[in-house]
Design a protein around this motif. Structure first.
Motif, mmCIF file in Angstrom:
data_model
loop_
_atom_site.group_PDB
_atom_site.id
_atom_site.type_symbol
_atom_site.label_atom_id
_atom_site.label_comp_id
_atom_site.label_asym_id
_atom_site.label_seq_id
_atom_site.Cartn_x
_atom_site.Cartn_y
_atom_site.Cartn_z
ATOM 1 N N SER A 71 41.032 44.890 38.023
ATOM 2 C CA SER A 71 41.131 43.861 36.959
ATOM 3 C C SER A 71 40.132 42.525 37.109
ATOM 4 O O SER A 71 40.085 42.269 38.301
ATOM 5 N N THR A 72 39.904 41.883 36.160
ATOM 6 C CA THR A 72 39.094 40.789 36.063
ATOM 7 C C THR A 72 40.318 39.597 36.129
ATOM 8 O O THR A 72 39.713 38.459 36.500
ATOM 9 N N GLY A 73 41.358 39.880 36.007
ATOM 10 C CA GLY A 73 42.676 38.918 36.151
ATOM 11 C C GLY A 73 42.642 38.506 34.497
ATOM 12 O O GLY A 73 43.944 37.630 34.325
ATOM 13 N N GLU A 74 42.182 38.671 33.748
ATOM 14 C CA GLU A 74 42.293 38.213 32.160
ATOM 15 C C GLU A 74 43.518 38.949 31.500
ATOM 16 O O GLU A 74 43.942 38.766 30.508
ATOM 17 N N GLY A 75 43.791 40.414 32.083
ATOM 18 C CA GLY A 75 44.699 41.210 31.325
ATOM 19 C C GLY A 75 44.829 42.571 32.239
ATOM 20 O O GLY A 75 43.706 42.880 32.891
ATOM 21 N N PRO A 76 45.508 43.347 31.751
ATOM 22 C CA PRO A 76 45.545 44.912 32.512
ATOM 23 C C PRO A 76 44.531 45.535 31.799
ATOM 24 O O PRO A 76 43.833 45.073 30.785
#
Length: 207
Positions: free
Chosen positions: A175-180
């Protein structure tokens, strides 16, 4: 990375068989909902009418080379054709496989051949830890954004984008960390590549 251990268990095997058996009727339903004929779909996909008919009747085993152009012709997500389990659906009979916080739903069971999974990666930021192993992998993003570190490349794939690579090249994805992010992972032995063409992934910012 441990993503490619072959799942085991009679329940998983039966559930996978049920998923594959349901693909044909689903293809017929989606085609009829769109008012398309077998001849018209054949012209749009380049797949023969006889092959399409055998797919819909369950006489031809579905694979990515056939399903991908059909999904494009109908303009539907690939997982709608496959009927992959939705997250949290209480009706799912197969048990999801969770490894290192990542959830896998096996879509195929072909020892020695291609292994396919629908994968859910939660929203989180992890430090890339590239690994290498024998094999070849193909990724297709269903929703969200998937960060892929491959050798000297660091890119972000969005929904509808794909990447394929030799797993002997150091690689990591998450993940980029912005969302699943939900994606399909197709893994095969060394030298066995997917015979599909996808547009190059756009470059993204580091996660």
């Amino acid at each position: 990375m441990g993503e490619h251990e072959t799942p085991s268990g009679t329940a998983d095997h039966e559930a996978t068989g049920e998923i594959l058996a349901a693909v044909g009727p689903r293809l017929r339903r989606i085609r009829k909902e769109r008012g398309a004929t077998l001849a018209g779909l054949s012209e749009a996909t380049g797949i023969s009418v006889s092959t399409l008919s055998r797919l819909e009747s369950g006489l031809r085993k579905p694979n990515l080379e056939l399903l991908l152009p059909i999904a494009r012709a109908h303009q539907v997500p690939l997982d709608e054709l496959v009927g992959a389990p939705e997250v949290g659906d209480p009706r799912i009979r197969s048990k999801p496989i969770v490894r290192h916080g990542r959830t896998h739903w096996p879509l195929t069971r072909q020892p020695g051949g291609l292994l396919a999974y629908k994968v859910l990666e939660p929203a989180r930021v992890l430090e890339p830890d590239p690994r290498t192993h024998e094999g070849y992998e193909w990724l297709y993003v269903l929703s969200g954004k998937l960060r892929l570190v491959l050798g000297d490349h660091d890119v972000v794939l969005g929904a509808g984008e794909a990447a394929e690579f030799d797993t002997r090249v150091p690689h990591w994805f998450g993940s980029t960390g912005e969302g699943p992010v939900e994606f399909l992972s197709i893994f095969g032995p060394q030298g066995e590549r997917m015979h599909v063409r996808a547009r190059p992934a756009r470059k993204g910012k580091d996660g």
